[in-house]
Design a protein around this motif. Structure first.
Motif, PDB file in Angstrom:
ATOM      1  N   PHE A 152      52.397  74.498  38.230  1.00  0.00           N
ATOM      2  CA  PHE A 152      52.053  74.164  39.618  1.00  0.00           C
ATOM      3  C   PHE A 152      52.897  74.989  40.576  1.00  0.00           C
ATOM      4  O   PHE A 152      53.918  75.580  40.197  1.00  0.00           O
ATOM      5  N   VAL A 166      49.099  72.618  47.649  1.00  0.00           N
ATOM      6  CA  VAL A 166      49.582  72.398  46.283  1.00  0.00           C
ATOM      7  C   VAL A 166      48.527  72.909  45.303  1.00  0.00           C
ATOM      8  O   VAL A 166      47.337  72.595  45.451  1.00  0.00           O
ATOM      9  N   SER A 167      48.955  73.703  44.314  1.00  0.00           N
ATOM     10  CA  SER A 167      48.042  74.246  43.306  1.00  0.00           C
ATOM     11  C   SER A 167      48.523  73.845  41.910  1.00  0.00           C
ATOM     12  O   SER A 167      49.730  73.836  41.642  1.00  0.00           O
ATOM     13  N   VAL A 168      47.575  73.507  41.037  1.00  0.00           N
ATOM     14  CA  VAL A 168      47.897  73.052  39.682  1.00  0.00           C
ATOM     15  C   VAL A 168      46.991  73.757  38.678  1.00  0.00           C
ATOM     16  O   VAL A 168      45.775  73.885  38.907  1.00  0.00           O
ATOM     17  N   GLU A 173      42.295  76.790  37.894  1.00  0.00           N
ATOM     18  CA  GLU A 173      43.336  76.280  38.780  1.00  0.00           C
ATOM     19  C   GLU A 173      42.683  75.556  39.949  1.00  0.00           C
ATOM     20  O   GLU A 173      41.669  76.013  40.484  1.00  0.00           O
ATOM     21  N   ASN A 226      54.970  78.651  37.868  1.00  0.00           N
ATOM     22  CA  ASN A 226      53.636  79.234  37.679  1.00  0.00           C
ATOM     23  C   ASN A 226      53.701  80.565  36.941  1.00  0.00           C
ATOM     24  O   ASN A 226      52.746  81.266  36.873  1.00  0.00           O
TER      25      ASN A 226
END
Length: 372
Positions: free
Chosen positions: A78, A171-173, A180, A372
């Motif tokens: 993330f 926010v990126s996961v 993603e 990440n």
């Protein structure tokens, strides 16, 4: 003058900047209020011509900043990004020709109608910080069958800036199959006369795995991305009876609370789709691609507003007409742009920036924290 220009710009720059700065929108309120006194039809035409470039720019700005490489994060990884983006208005978005609007009740300062064959360029939100020509509103007196002046005002100045800034957090996961997901969210926030909220979601998917030959190239990635952002905000307006028009109002209309509930509402929806390729060299990743963005902004004045008119029946006298929800403006645009950017990654910290060349070009810079 600088403060007034920044106030006008802040109305569009994340109505949203009020989340961070609580910047006043008094000047924008005053300008819309004056337009409304021109009557519903002409006011809508003027507001759309003046505000449309900013509504479009806001949408294209919301379409930017979603990614900082062409690689989707691995499952469970993330990062949290904070960035600022800016959109640049083209030259043809800085003025509009008021003579081409087909105004019905508005005349020049001499009382003449605007000649569509004689251009009169006045500033939009992105125009110069100087007032436009004096505009006079006329209404027909049924007793004399002559048009009489009701109110005069100048076409409002622009901000003096052709750039619209915009802050954002995201926010990126990483998920399975080189996919993603990114999320933007600002809960409903109130500050003075301002209220707003924002949310967005985007998905990035690696396609190198599906193209024979590309999977064997180290450090090279290709992804597709799609995203949607929605922003809703409102500002309280104050368009009261003027002292000159108080004599035409009823006792109820003269009440100090009768015109409460006036507000300017802004709703923006922004869709974007991108194809991105990137190459990583140690701690530096360069990426480039093509971005399509489609935006739609609704700008509405809600509530009831006092507008002086003549009665069409005996005694044909002036009165104050309550005009309800006088402005409903829809602004749409779509564009394709070429995007390029760089990311510097050091352990859990990264810096990145990008530029998109398009009709409404955008620039973005930010920082990221995460695994990440």
């Amino acid at each position: 003058m600088l403060k007034r220009s920044l106030q006008r710009l802040s109305f569009w720059a994340l109505p949203a900047l009020a989340f961070l700065l609580v910047a006043p929108a008094a000047q924008a309120q005053d300008e819309v209020g004056e337009f409304i006194r021109a009557g519903k039809e002409d006011a809508t035409k003027l507001v759309k011509a003046y505000a449309e470039p900013a509504g479009i720019a806001l949408g294209h700005n919301l379409s930017s900043g979603w990614f900082n490489s062409g690689q989707a994060m691995k499952p469970g990884r993330f990062d949290i990004r904070i960035y600022a983006s800016a959109v640049f208005a083209p030259d043809n978005a800085k003025t509009f020709d008021i003579s081409k609007l087909g105004l019905k009740q508005i005349r020049t300062s001499t009382g003449a109608t605007f000649d569509p064959n004689r251009p009169v360029l006045v500033p939009t939100v992105f125009g110069e910080d100087t007032e436009g020509p004096e505009l006079t509103v006329y209404t027909r007196n049924p007793l004399t069958n002559q048009e009489e002046e009701v109110v005069s005002f100048n076409s409002p100045p622009g901000t003096g800036y052709d750039v619209l800034p915009f802050p954002m957090a995201q926010v990126s996961v990483g998920l399975v199959k080189d996919t993603e997901i990114a999320v933007r969210f600002v809960p409903k926030t109130k500050a003075d006369d301002f209220e707003g909220s924002l949310w967005g979601v985007g998905v990035k998917h690696g396609i190198k795995q599906w193209i024979p030959g590309l999977a064997s190239i180290p450090g090279f990635d290709v992804t597709v991305f799609g995203g949607y952002t929605s922003l809703t905000s409102s500002y309280g307006l104050d368009v009261p009876l003027t002292a000159d028009n108080m004599q035409y109002a009823t006792p109820q209309q003269q009440s100090s609370t009768y015109y409460d509930g006036q507000a300017l509402e802004l709703k923006t929806k922004a869709w974007s789709a991108s194809l991105i390729a990137s190459k990583t060299f140690s701690v530096i990743t360069g990426y480039a691609g093509v971005r399509y963005s489609n935006v739609e902004t609704d700008l509405n004045a809600v509530g009831k507003y006092p507008v002086v008119a003549y009665r069409t029946t005996v005694p044909y006298s002036k009165y104050v007409d309550d005009v309800v929800n006088p402005i409903i403006v829809n602004m749409k645009d779509a564009q394709v742009g070429a995007t390029a950017g760089l990311r510097l990654k050091l352990a859990f910290f990264s810096l990145y920036g990008e530029y998109t060349l398009a009709k409404y070009s955008t620039a973005m810079a930010g920082i990221g924290l995460g695994w990440n």
